[in-house]
Scaffold this motif. Structure first.
Motif, PDB file in Angstrom:
ATOM      1  N   ILE A 143       0.841  -1.211   0.000  1.00 64.84           N
ATOM      2  CA  ILE A 143       0.000   0.000   0.000  1.00 64.84           C
ATOM      3  C   ILE A 143       0.874   1.259   0.000  1.00 64.84           C
ATOM      4  CG2 ILE A 143      -1.685   1.313   1.363  1.00 64.84           C
ATOM      5  CD1 ILE A 143      -2.785  -1.397   2.353  1.00 64.84           C
ATOM      6  N   TYR A 144       1.987   1.263   0.747  1.00 63.08           N
ATOM      7  CA  TYR A 144       2.865   2.437   0.849  1.00 63.08           C
ATOM      8  C   TYR A 144       3.483   2.775  -0.507  1.00 63.08           C
ATOM      9  CZ  TYR A 144       6.948   5.250   2.025  1.00 63.08           C
ATOM     10  OH  TYR A 144       7.891   6.243   2.058  1.00 63.08           O
ATOM     11  N   PHE A 145       4.014   1.765  -1.195  1.00 63.30           N
ATOM     12  CA  PHE A 145       4.686   2.012  -2.472  1.00 63.30           C
ATOM     13  C   PHE A 145       3.718   2.467  -3.560  1.00 63.30           C
ATOM     14  CE2 PHE A 145       8.078  -0.721  -0.652  1.00 63.30           C
ATOM     15  CZ  PHE A 145       9.141   0.154  -0.821  1.00 63.30           C
ATOM     16  N   TYR A 146       2.519   1.991  -3.497  1.00 62.94           N
ATOM     17  CA  TYR A 146       1.548   2.359  -4.542  1.00 62.94           C
ATOM     18  C   TYR A 146       0.910   3.715  -4.285  1.00 62.94           C
ATOM     19  CZ  TYR A 146       1.767  -2.129  -6.945  1.00 62.94           C
ATOM     20  OH  TYR A 146       2.174  -3.221  -7.673  1.00 62.94           O
ATOM     21  N   THR A 147       0.897   4.156  -3.043  1.00 63.30           N
ATOM     22  CA  THR A 147       0.244   5.430  -2.724  1.00 63.30           C
ATOM     23  C   THR A 147       1.233   6.566  -2.482  1.00 63.30           C
ATOM     24  OG1 THR A 147       0.203   4.857  -0.368  1.00 63.30           O
ATOM     25  CG2 THR A 147      -1.738   4.300  -1.687  1.00 63.30           C
ATOM     26  N   ASN A 148       2.577   6.368  -2.441  1.00 60.91           N
ATOM     27  CA  ASN A 148       3.593   7.408  -2.194  1.00 60.91           C
ATOM     28  C   ASN A 148       3.680   8.332  -3.407  1.00 60.91           C
ATOM     29  OD1 ASN A 148       5.660   8.954  -1.350  1.00 60.91           O
ATOM     30  ND2 ASN A 148       7.177   7.317  -1.176  1.00 60.91           N
ATOM     31  N   PRO A 149       3.489   9.652  -3.238  1.00 64.46           N
ATOM     32  CA  PRO A 149       3.485  10.592  -4.374  1.00 64.46           C
ATOM     33  C   PRO A 149       4.814  10.658  -5.104  1.00 64.46           C
ATOM     34  CG  PRO A 149       2.532  11.611  -2.424  1.00 64.46           C
ATOM     35  CD  PRO A 149       3.134  10.298  -1.982  1.00 64.46           C
ATOM     36  N   THR A 150       5.900  10.418  -4.405  1.00 59.91           N
ATOM     37  CA  THR A 150       7.208  10.553  -5.035  1.00 59.91           C
ATOM     38  C   THR A 150       7.481   9.427  -5.994  1.00 59.91           C
ATOM     39  OG1 THR A 150       8.232   9.362  -3.192  1.00 59.91           O
ATOM     40  CG2 THR A 150       8.159  11.762  -3.041  1.00 59.91           C
ATOM     41  N   THR A 151       6.738   8.321  -5.869  1.00 59.24           N
ATOM     42  CA  THR A 151       6.997   7.176  -6.724  1.00 59.24           C
ATOM     43  C   THR A 151       5.964   7.043  -7.817  1.00 59.24           C
ATOM     44  OG1 THR A 151       5.744   5.754  -5.235  1.00 59.24           O
ATOM     45  CG2 THR A 151       8.116   5.946  -4.857  1.00 59.24           C
ATOM     46  N   THR A 152       5.018   7.964  -7.814  1.00 56.02           N
ATOM     47  CA  THR A 152       4.001   7.884  -8.855  1.00 56.02           C
ATOM     48  C   THR A 152       4.566   8.412 -10.154  1.00 56.02           C
ATOM     49  OG1 THR A 152       3.171  10.078  -8.292  1.00 56.02           O
ATOM     50  CG2 THR A 152       2.145   8.215  -7.194  1.00 56.02           C
ATOM     51  N   SER A 153       3.941   8.086 -11.221  1.00 55.19           N
ATOM     52  CA  SER A 153       4.399   8.487 -12.547  1.00 55.19           C
ATOM     53  C   SER A 153       4.048   9.929 -12.843  1.00 55.19           C
ATOM     54  CB  SER A 153       3.762   7.579 -13.614  1.00 55.19           C
ATOM     55  OG  SER A 153       2.352   7.667 -13.546  1.00 55.19           O
ATOM     56  N   GLU A 154       3.158  10.556 -11.993  1.00 56.26           N
ATOM     57  CA  GLU A 154       2.779  11.933 -12.214  1.00 56.26           C
ATOM     58  C   GLU A 154       3.888  12.861 -11.672  1.00 56.26           C
ATOM     59  OE1 GLU A 154      -2.032  11.277 -11.711  1.00 56.26           O
ATOM     60  OE2 GLU A 154      -0.942  12.630 -10.380  1.00 56.26           O
ATOM     61  N   ARG A 155       4.245  13.937 -12.395  1.00 59.04           N
ATOM     62  CA  ARG A 155       5.283  14.899 -11.998  1.00 59.04           C
ATOM     63  C   ARG A 155       4.651  16.249 -11.745  1.00 59.04           C
ATOM     64  NH1 ARG A 155      10.249  13.738 -16.237  1.00 59.04           N
ATOM     65  NH2 ARG A 155      10.599  11.540 -15.679  1.00 59.04           N
ATOM     66  N   LEU A 156       5.257  16.989 -10.767  1.00 64.05           N
ATOM     67  CA  LEU A 156       4.749  18.322 -10.466  1.00 64.05           C
ATOM     68  C   LEU A 156       5.023  19.301 -11.596  1.00 64.05           C
ATOM     69  CD1 LEU A 156       5.752  18.666  -6.692  1.00 64.05           C
ATOM     70  CD2 LEU A 156       3.508  18.121  -7.651  1.00 64.05           C
ATOM     71  N   PHE A 157       6.238  19.227 -12.250  1.00 63.50           N
ATOM     72  CA  PHE A 157       6.633  20.139 -13.320  1.00 63.50           C
ATOM     73  C   PHE A 157       7.080  19.313 -14.518  1.00 63.50           C
ATOM     74  CE2 PHE A 157       7.729  22.188  -9.269  1.00 63.50           C
ATOM     75  CZ  PHE A 157       6.892  23.293  -9.329  1.00 63.50           C
ATOM     76  N   SER A 158       6.760  19.844 -15.681  1.00 68.67           N
ATOM     77  CA  SER A 158       7.216  19.189 -16.902  1.00 68.67           C
ATOM     78  C   SER A 158       8.645  19.595 -17.193  1.00 68.67           C
ATOM     79  CB  SER A 158       6.307  19.577 -18.075  1.00 68.67           C
ATOM     80  OG  SER A 158       6.414  20.976 -18.310  1.00 68.67           O
TER      81      SER A 158
END
Length: 292
Positions: free
Chosen positions: A31-46
């Protein structure tokens, strides 16, 4: 061995509990690895935005380097290391100023600041408009200039009418800086003995007159030579010779003896060969003598 083996022997309920704990640990990590924002494929800046931000940062750095710090009026006697660095001074120049100040001295002008620190002309021209010296320094300079100009004007407007030194009174001589009551009386007494000065050099023979005082004398007086009637060297008497300046009794007696031995002098310059004759005064003595 039996004791060690007993540590790894579990009941059925204990084995079930351990298995549940292991499953729970893996579940929490998943659950931790799938929900951690730093490991998601979405980025804050392009990537494009990152490049733009970096360019802005670089431009601000370049602007900061090219922008000169704003300076305010300051007293150059109290420049710190940091202040000197922001002004563009080198370490050696700052150290020279600090060494000068350590002697409890102050710079009171831009020119003196350059003399002490040895900064370049270009740097001095950039920073001297910001120099602010104490009011008493600037006022002292103004007063000095004002005094000098007014004194010069007064001095130029005064015309000193010179007097013949052979006619000057004791009171007139005392107006010369450096001549008091005794010296003025001594000058008049010596002038009387000579029947008047015939050359300016004779004033040097007055005891106590310093060269700078004699220089002041000729600023107020001039010399008008008196009329002298020379005596005949080959026929004059001892008494007449004694009236000639710089000739005493012993020298006058020797001159007469030499005149007899020589059967008369052919020229006045022969006197210089007589022992103890003041050769350095010969040109003056010649004014009082003649050969016929």
């Amino acid at each position: 061995m039996k004791n060690i083996k007993s540590h790894f022997t579990f009941l059925k309920a204990e084995r079930s509990g351990i298995l549940c704990i292991i499953v729970l640990i893996f579940l929490v990590q998943g659950i931790y690895f799938y929900t951690n924002p730093t490991t998601t494929s979405e980025r804050l800046f392009s990537a494009t935005e990152v490049v733009q931000y970096q360019q802005q940062i670089d431009s601000l750095k370049l602007l900061a380097l090219n922008t000169k710090p704003k300076h305010y009026p300051f007293n150059p006697n109290f420049i710190s290391d940091y202040k000197g660095f922001t002004l563009g001074m080198s370490t050696a120049e700052i150290d020279r100023l600090h060494a000068f100040r350590a002697t409890n001295k102050y710079v009171n002008s831009a020119a003196e600041f350059q003399t002490v620190t040895k900064v370049s002309d270009s740097l001095l021209n950039d920073i001297k408009p910001y120099f602010k010296f104490p009011e008493w320094v600037t006022q002292k300079k103004k007063k000095k200039v004002k005094y000098t100009s007014s004194y010069k004007t007064i001095k130029e407007s005064i015309v000193v009418k010179k007097i013949d030194i052979n006619k000057a009174t004791i009171e007139e001589l005392r107006k010369v800086y450096g001549i008091g009551e005794k010296l003025s009386a001594r000058i008049v007494k010596y002038r009387t003995k000579l029947n008047g000065f015939v050359t300016e050099a004779q004033l040097n023979d007055v005891y106590g007159l310093k060269p700078e005082v004699i220089e002041n004398v000729w600023k107020r007086f001039y010399l008008e030579k008196p009329i002298i009637t020379p005596i005949n060297l080959n026929t004059c008497t001892l008494a007449e010779l004694l009236k000639v300046p710089y000739i005493n009794y012993e020298l006058a007696d020797e001159i007469i003896n030499q005149r007899i031995l020589r059967e008369g002098f052919k020229k006045i310059e022969e006197l210089a060969k007589i022992q103890n004759f003041p050769s350095d005064k010969l040109e003056i003595i010649k004014l009082y003598l003649q050969i016929q």
